[in-house]
Design an enzyme around this catalytic site. Structure first.
Site, short mmCIF file in Angstrom:
data_model
loop_
_atom_site.label_atom_id
_atom_site.label_comp_id
_atom_site.label_asym_id
_atom_site.label_seq_id
_atom_site.Cartn_x
_atom_site.Cartn_y
_atom_site.Cartn_z
N LYS A 11 0.82 -1.21 0.00
CA LYS A 11 0.00 0.00 0.00
C LYS A 11 0.86 1.27 0.00
O LYS A 11 2.08 1.20 0.22
CB LYS A 11 -0.94 -0.05 1.20
CG LYS A 11 -1.95 -1.22 1.14
CD LYS A 11 -2.95 -1.14 2.28
CE LYS A 11 -3.99 -2.25 2.18
NZ LYS A 11 -5.02 -2.13 3.24
N TYR A 51 -12.30 -1.53 -3.90
CA TYR A 51 -12.86 -1.70 -2.56
C TYR A 51 -14.38 -1.57 -2.54
O TYR A 51 -14.96 -1.33 -1.48
CB TYR A 51 -12.22 -0.69 -1.60
CG TYR A 51 -10.82 -1.09 -1.17
CD1 TYR A 51 -10.61 -2.17 -0.30
CD2 TYR A 51 -9.70 -0.41 -1.63
CE1 TYR A 51 -9.33 -2.54 0.09
CE2 TYR A 51 -8.42 -0.78 -1.24
CZ TYR A 51 -8.25 -1.85 -0.38
OH TYR A 51 -6.97 -2.22 0.02
N ASN A 114 -2.07 0.19 6.55
CA ASN A 114 -1.57 -1.04 7.18
C ASN A 114 -0.68 -1.88 6.26
O ASN A 114 -0.66 -3.10 6.35
CB ASN A 114 -2.74 -1.86 7.76
CG ASN A 114 -3.77 -2.22 6.71
OD1 ASN A 114 -3.61 -1.90 5.55
ND2 ASN A 114 -4.81 -2.92 7.13
N HIS A 117 -2.26 -5.36 1.48
CA HIS A 117 -3.55 -6.02 1.27
C HIS A 117 -3.32 -7.52 1.19
O HIS A 117 -2.26 -7.96 0.75
CB HIS A 117 -4.18 -5.52 -0.04
CG HIS A 117 -5.40 -6.30 -0.45
ND1 HIS A 117 -6.63 -6.05 0.10
CD2 HIS A 117 -5.57 -7.34 -1.32
CE1 HIS A 117 -7.52 -6.90 -0.43
NE2 HIS A 117 -6.89 -7.69 -1.29
N GLU A 128 -9.31 -10.10 -7.78
CA GLU A 128 -8.39 -9.00 -7.52
C GLU A 128 -7.16 -9.08 -8.42
O GLU A 128 -6.66 -8.05 -8.90
CB GLU A 128 -7.99 -9.00 -6.03
CG GLU A 128 -9.18 -8.64 -5.14
CD GLU A 128 -8.94 -8.92 -3.67
OE1 GLU A 128 -9.87 -8.67 -2.87
OE2 GLU A 128 -7.85 -9.41 -3.30
N1 UDP Z 1 -9.78 -0.27 7.10
C1 UDP Z 1 -9.87 0.96 7.75
N2 UDP Z 1 -10.56 1.03 8.94
C2 UDP Z 1 -11.18 -0.06 9.49
C3 UDP Z 1 -11.10 -1.30 8.82
C4 UDP Z 1 -10.39 -1.37 7.63
O1 UDP Z 1 -9.34 1.95 7.28
O2 UDP Z 1 -11.80 0.06 10.57
C5 UDP Z 1 -9.05 -0.35 5.83
C6 UDP Z 1 -7.70 -1.07 5.97
O3 UDP Z 1 -6.76 -0.45 5.08
C7 UDP Z 1 -8.05 -2.48 5.54
C8 UDP Z 1 -9.04 -2.20 4.41
O4 UDP Z 1 -9.81 -1.11 4.88
O5 UDP Z 1 -6.90 -3.19 5.12
C9 UDP Z 1 -9.98 -3.34 4.07
O6 UDP Z 1 -10.63 -3.76 5.25
P1 UDP Z 1 -10.77 -5.30 5.62
O7 UDP Z 1 -11.76 -5.42 6.73
O8 UDP Z 1 -11.04 -6.08 4.36
O9 UDP Z 1 -9.33 -5.68 6.23
P2 UDP Z 1 -8.17 -6.61 5.64
O10 UDP Z 1 -8.82 -7.73 4.88
O11 UDP Z 1 -7.31 -5.74 4.75
O12 UDP Z 1 -7.43 -7.09 6.85
MG MG Z 2 -10.20 -7.65 3.35
#
Ligand code: UDP
Ligand code: MG
Length: 139
Positions: A11, A51, A114, A117, A128
């Site tokens: 990212k 997204y 974070n 992905h 994806e």
């Molecule tokens: N994210 C965020 N706030 C939240 C949860 C998720 O900004 O409370 C962002 C974060 O970058 C995350 C992405 O949205 O990686 C997609 O969320 P997901 O729940 O799919 O998490 P992941 O699968 O990436 O762990």
């Molecule tokens: Mg996810």
């Protein structure tokens, strides 16, 4: 049956902090092989499409603007049990809750920025991967 493919993005925070090499090294050391890789940048439109599944979530607009704020690295990876093993390697979404030694514990700044992905299913890994790469670009 599990396929052997997953999809990741390094990212904008990871690219900005110069962690591309360190993160790819962790990924290789964990047994993943690169099948396709691209340094690119999402527009707000393409980030929104990627997204779209999160469109109803409160963090969606911030996430789209963050994900289009700088370059990313899109990567298709191969390993046995790729999707589940990669989720283990990156750790929890919130780096404060990610297990020690995971990529997010080591390199992520916040729950939004974070570092990486990781696809959550074989089906989404295929969707994806095709978002960024044609079949002819996957080796
Ligand atoms: N994210 C965020 N706030 C939240 C949860 C998720 O900004 O409370 C962002 C974060 O970058 C995350 C992405 O949205 O990686 C997609 O969320 P997901 O729940 O799919 O998490 P992941 O699968 O990436 O762990
Ligand atoms: Mg996810």
């Amino acid at each position: 049956m599990a396929t052997n493919i997953t999809f990741t993005m390094l990212k904008p925070d990871a690219v900005e902090n110069n962690y591309i090499g360190a993160i790819l090294q962790k990924i290789n050391e964990a047994g993943f092989r690169v099948k396709a890789m691209k340094y690119t940048r999402l527009s707000t439109e393409t980030a929104g499409q990627f997204y779209a599944v999160h469109a109803a979530r409160p963090f969606y607009n911030d996430l789209v603007s963050y994900m289009s704020s700088g370059p990313i690295v899109a990567v298709i990876l191969e390993k046995e049990n790729a999707v589940a093993d990669f989720r283990d390697l990156i750790g929890a979404t919130d780096p404060a809750k990610a297990a020690p030694g995971t990529i997010r514990a080591l390199f992520a700044k916040s729950i939004e920025a974070n570092a990486v992905h990781g696809s959550d299913s074989d089906e989404n890994a295929a969707i994806e991967g095709s978002f960024f790469f044609s079949a002819l670009e996957q080796f």
